[in-house]
Design a protein around this motif. Structure first.
Motif, PDB file in Angstrom:
ATOM      1  N   LEU A  68       0.823  -1.210   0.000  1.00 41.25           N
ATOM      2  CA  LEU A  68       0.000   0.000   0.000  1.00 41.25           C
ATOM      3  C   LEU A  68       0.858   1.261   0.000  1.00 41.25           C
ATOM      4  CD1 LEU A  68      -2.773  -1.041   2.556  1.00 41.25           C
ATOM      5  CD2 LEU A  68      -3.027  -0.788   0.077  1.00 41.25           C
ATOM      6  N   SER A  71       3.548   0.977  -3.771  1.00 41.61           N
ATOM      7  CA  SER A  71       3.028   0.837  -5.131  1.00 41.61           C
ATOM      8  C   SER A  71       2.514   2.169  -5.669  1.00 41.61           C
ATOM      9  CB  SER A  71       1.888  -0.190  -5.159  1.00 41.61           C
ATOM     10  OG  SER A  71       1.270  -0.205  -6.434  1.00 41.61           O
ATOM     11  N   ARG A  72       2.763   2.406  -6.947  1.00 38.94           N
ATOM     12  CA  ARG A  72       2.218   3.590  -7.610  1.00 38.94           C
ATOM     13  C   ARG A  72       0.767   3.386  -8.033  1.00 38.94           C
ATOM     14  NH1 ARG A  72       7.067   5.586 -11.734  1.00 38.94           N
ATOM     15  NH2 ARG A  72       8.670   5.931 -10.133  1.00 38.94           N
ATOM     16  N   CYS A  73       0.333   2.140  -8.090  1.00 41.76           N
ATOM     17  CA  CYS A  73      -1.019   1.830  -8.570  1.00 41.76           C
ATOM     18  C   CYS A  73      -1.957   1.411  -7.446  1.00 41.76           C
ATOM     19  CB  CYS A  73      -0.957   0.717  -9.620  1.00 41.76           C
ATOM     20  SG  CYS A  73      -0.073   1.159 -11.128  1.00 41.76           S
ATOM     21  N   ASN A  75      -3.667   1.732  -4.425  1.00 37.23           N
ATOM     22  CA  ASN A  75      -3.917   2.858  -3.519  1.00 37.23           C
ATOM     23  C   ASN A  75      -4.909   2.522  -2.413  1.00 37.23           C
ATOM     24  OD1 ASN A  75      -6.208   2.629  -5.031  1.00 37.23           O
ATOM     25  ND2 ASN A  75      -6.204   4.732  -5.802  1.00 37.23           N
ATOM     26  N   GLY A  76      -5.260   1.248  -2.289  1.00 36.25           N
ATOM     27  CA  GLY A  76      -6.177   0.836  -1.242  1.00 36.25           C
ATOM     28  C   GLY A  76      -6.380  -0.662  -1.295  1.00 36.25           C
ATOM     29  N   PHE A  79      -8.019  -1.979  -4.640  1.00 34.54           N
ATOM     30  CA  PHE A  79      -7.441  -1.116  -5.663  1.00 34.54           C
ATOM     31  C   PHE A  79      -8.135  -1.303  -7.009  1.00 34.54           C
ATOM     32  CE2 PHE A  79      -5.059  -5.047  -5.114  1.00 34.54           C
ATOM     33  CZ  PHE A  79      -5.052  -5.580  -6.391  1.00 34.54           C
TER      34      PHE A  79
END
Length: 290
Positions: A68, A71-73, A75-76, A79
């Motif tokens: 969490l 990572s750049r992708c 986001n939760g 995700f």
């Protein structure tokens, strides 16, 4: 559904029995490809090592939280984006904690890559092993692939308990971890023994001792289940849809990312029932049941 391993290889050449020359370009400190001493030590460790449940769960939670953060992708927990770099990062975290980085070090000496696939609609992941030199005893290339389609269909618009490898998952990131663990064990088996099957005792012993897995299957949300629950569409149903402004009638023949609908057409392809049809690939939301 069964979580399967897929292996591809060129036709093997008979082994000459001669020692293999060290590959050029192997970095200092990295083992040579298929180094017998390295693989033997790993085999001895993997065959017997056990982790206390508390330690295992603590490391898994650390990986969850670090994904969490890093990572750049992702986001939760649920995700909406994920990248191949996330798969590589997650596997690296597992390797660092459970194997002190030695699995990926040995695999990288031969070649390993990580991918996501939107075309995998029933299996959560797969490990592909290729033999580019044409010899079963030669250098290998590993590809570890996770299904982005199944990940994104799960914890989305169909609500029910989700289990992967016998472990209850509370969100998409936990499901991704369990699939990654499953495929990582496939990598371990192929790397060390050049063979493996998740339905057999050795695989299941490793998966249980390292990651607490009690099964080798998953019940992620497939598109076929989603079609039935959300749209009341099943294989064999008669449906109506519009194509280029024309109302079309046909029968659902298959459900993957889209529904394959067979529409009667005298000029179409002949099928096993002796009739001719044209195929249409239709998003589920565009179908109406007749």
């Amino acid at each position: 559904m069964t979580h399967r391993q897929t292996r591809t290889r060129n036709r093997p050449r008979p082994s000459t029995g001669q020692p293999r020359a060290a590959s050029a370009g192997v970095l200092p400190g990295r083992p040579s490809p298929r180094d017998p001493a390295v693989l033997s030590r790993l085999a001895g460790e993997v065959a017997i090592r056990t982790f206390p449940a508390r330690q295992r769960d603590q490391w898994r939670r650390q990986i969850y939280e670090q994904m969490l953060v890093t990572s750049r992708c992702i986001n939760g927990p649920n995700f909406q984006k994920v990248a191949a770099d996330d798969v590589a990062r997650m596997i690296r975290m597992y390797d660092d904690r459970f194997f002190e980085g030695r699995i990926l070090s040995a695999a990288s000496a031969e070649g390993i890559s990580f991918h996501l696939s939107s075309r995998m609609t029933s299996v959560g992941g797969k490990l592909v092993t290729q033999y580019p030199e044409g010899s079963y005893d030669g250098r290998r290339q590993f590809e570890l692939v996770l299904s982005s389609t199944l990940l994104f269909q799960t914890f989305e618009d169909v609500s029910r308990p989700i289990e992967v490898a016998g472990c209850l998952c509370h969100d998409r990131l936990e499901a991704m971890q369990r699939i990654a663990e499953h495929e990582f064990v496939h990598l371990i088996e192929m790397l060390i023994w050049n063979d493996g099957n998740c339905s057999e005792a050795r695989y299941q012993s490793i998966a249980n001792r390292y990651f607490g897995h009690t099964d080798y299957q998953h019940n992620l949300i497939t598109q076929r289940e989603r079609a039935a629950v959300r749209f009341n569409i099943r294989v064999g149903d008669d449906v109506v849809f519009f194509h280029d402004g024309h109302r079309m009638q046909g029968r659902v023949n298959r459900i993957t990312r889209r529904a394959t609908v067979l529409v009667p057409n005298p000029a179409g392809q002949k099928f096993s029932d002796g009739k001719r049809y044209s195929r249409y690939y239709v998003p589920l939301e565009r179908l109406q049941k007749r």
